[in-house]
Design a protein around this motif. Sequence first.
Motif, short mmCIF file in Angstrom:
data_model
loop_
_atom_site.label_atom_id
_atom_site.label_comp_id
_atom_site.label_asym_id
_atom_site.label_seq_id
_atom_site.Cartn_x
_atom_site.Cartn_y
_atom_site.Cartn_z
N GLU A 161 0.88 -1.18 -0.01
CA GLU A 161 -0.01 0.01 -0.01
C GLU A 161 0.76 1.21 0.11
OE1 GLU A 161 -2.52 -0.43 3.23
OE2 GLU A 161 -4.00 -1.92 2.20
N ALA A 162 2.00 1.09 0.92
CA ALA A 162 2.82 2.44 0.92
C ALA A 162 3.56 2.63 -0.65
CB ALA A 162 3.75 2.37 1.92
N ALA A 163 3.77 1.25 -1.03
CA ALA A 163 4.42 1.25 -2.30
C ALA A 163 3.75 2.17 -3.47
CB ALA A 163 4.93 -0.18 -2.81
N GLY A 164 2.39 1.70 -3.47
CA GLY A 164 1.54 2.33 -4.29
C GLY A 164 1.57 4.05 -4.19
N ARG A 165 1.39 4.41 -2.80
CA ARG A 165 1.22 5.85 -2.70
C ARG A 165 2.28 6.46 -3.11
NH1 ARG A 165 -1.45 3.66 1.77
NH2 ARG A 165 0.39 3.95 3.11
N LEU A 166 3.66 5.77 -2.85
CA LEU A 166 4.85 6.52 -2.90
C LEU A 166 5.03 6.50 -4.95
CD1 LEU A 166 7.90 7.26 -2.49
CD2 LEU A 166 8.43 5.12 -2.27
N MET A 167 4.84 5.82 -5.47
CA MET A 167 4.48 5.72 -7.13
C MET A 167 4.04 6.80 -7.34
SD MET A 167 4.12 1.64 -8.14
CE MET A 167 5.37 0.94 -8.81
N VAL A 168 2.65 7.08 -6.89
CA VAL A 168 1.90 8.11 -7.54
C VAL A 168 2.31 9.58 -6.97
CG1 VAL A 168 -0.40 9.23 -7.15
CG2 VAL A 168 -0.27 6.73 -7.26
N ASP A 169 2.74 9.62 -5.55
CA ASP A 169 3.22 10.87 -5.09
C ASP A 169 4.36 11.36 -5.99
OD1 ASP A 169 1.37 11.07 -3.57
OD2 ASP A 169 2.50 10.50 -1.68
N HIS A 170 5.67 10.30 -6.15
CA HIS A 170 6.69 10.66 -7.05
C HIS A 170 6.09 11.32 -8.48
CE1 HIS A 170 10.93 10.50 -8.17
NE2 HIS A 170 10.39 9.85 -9.70
N MET A 171 5.48 10.80 -9.00
CA MET A 171 5.00 10.99 -10.48
C MET A 171 4.02 12.41 -10.15
SD MET A 171 5.71 9.06 -13.02
CE MET A 171 5.84 7.55 -13.53
N TYR A 172 3.44 12.46 -9.27
CA TYR A 172 2.58 13.76 -9.02
C TYR A 172 3.70 14.94 -8.83
CZ TYR A 172 -0.41 17.42 -6.69
OH TYR A 172 -1.14 18.40 -6.48
N ARG A 173 4.76 14.92 -8.11
CA ARG A 173 5.65 15.87 -7.68
C ARG A 173 6.19 16.45 -9.09
NH1 ARG A 173 6.43 13.21 -2.72
NH2 ARG A 173 8.09 11.78 -3.88
N LEU A 174 6.19 15.47 -10.05
CA LEU A 174 7.16 15.90 -11.42
C LEU A 174 5.87 16.59 -12.39
CD1 LEU A 174 9.21 12.76 -12.05
CD2 LEU A 174 10.13 14.95 -11.48
N GLY A 175 4.87 16.51 -12.02
CA GLY A 175 3.87 17.15 -12.76
C GLY A 175 2.99 16.17 -13.57
#
Length: 343
Positions: A161-175
């Motif tokens: 679950e934390a892995a999924g959130r980390l993936m999304v947040d990394h992409m979100y920060r890049l735009g």
Amino acid sequence: MVTIGDIARAAGVSRSTASYALSGKRSISAEVRQRVADAAQELGYTPNAGARALATSETMVIGLLARFHEDEFAPAMLQYMLGVSDTARELGYDTLLVTEADGTRALRRITGSRMVDGVVLLNVAQDDARLPLLRSAPQPGALVGLPGDPSGIDVFDLDFEAAGRLMVDHMYRLGHRELLLVSQPENVVERGGAYVWRLQDAVVQQARARGIQLHAVFGESRQPAVGRSLNALLDAHPTATGLLLNNEAAAAALPSVLHARGQEAPRDLSVIGRYSDEFARTFSLPFSSIESAPDLLGEMAVRQLVRRITTPGARDEPHVLRLLPPELVDRGSTALPAPANRA
């Protein structure tokens, strides 16, 4: 074959003294114990496993229950198995690999016949039929994989679950504001592979919270189907700027798919997978990834299992539930989306 009698003669002691020195069943002076050990090493003595089991109730064998499913990528499963067997060997244990389709029958056989001192289970399902039997077995057990009910047993897994959130947040920060997610085949979910929906549900929820448009699909596990499915996904969503992979077969196929399409990561598509660093090296994958740590999880399970086997009172201690926090290994496959696709 070297016998206890040979050891006793070489060390200048009686057969019983040599046996006690090697087994540790009685107190023997340090000087005599060392003499016996030196003689055993010089002669290349290897204790008979059957005799040792009768004398000490220990087999020095760990059972590993695992299966190679057709809809899962075999090289990925092999890494978990190696993590278990390598650590067992380091600690002085052999590994009995059991791949029988009927896991409950296999588990009943190896625990009831004293073939093993403990058991590690892979391919753990949400409602795993093997768990009630393992909880009641005379030997301790450990799981690599989180079931729906982890009580009464030691459990080690990645925090999906934390892995999924980390993936999304990394992409979100890049735009990135439109993402694709490729999960394991749907059959894996149908037989209880909870890690698939744990990561997928977390990605869906985090994408919704971040205002990201997400297209989630179940992938394939073999070529050429996996290549066709990746091409179909990319064709269907040409404005997506990021791809998340919870599917090792899709990750292994992606370089050739992108090459055939004339695309590159991260120039045309930012990519994050979920697999181990060793897997990335084996398949020459240039994509950033969440470290799945199969070797570490196998090592942790075996060390805890051997502790319960060998340490007085350890079997009565509270059971362990350990979820590894995700770590993003940056291999340079994510970047700002192309100007035309930025939010």
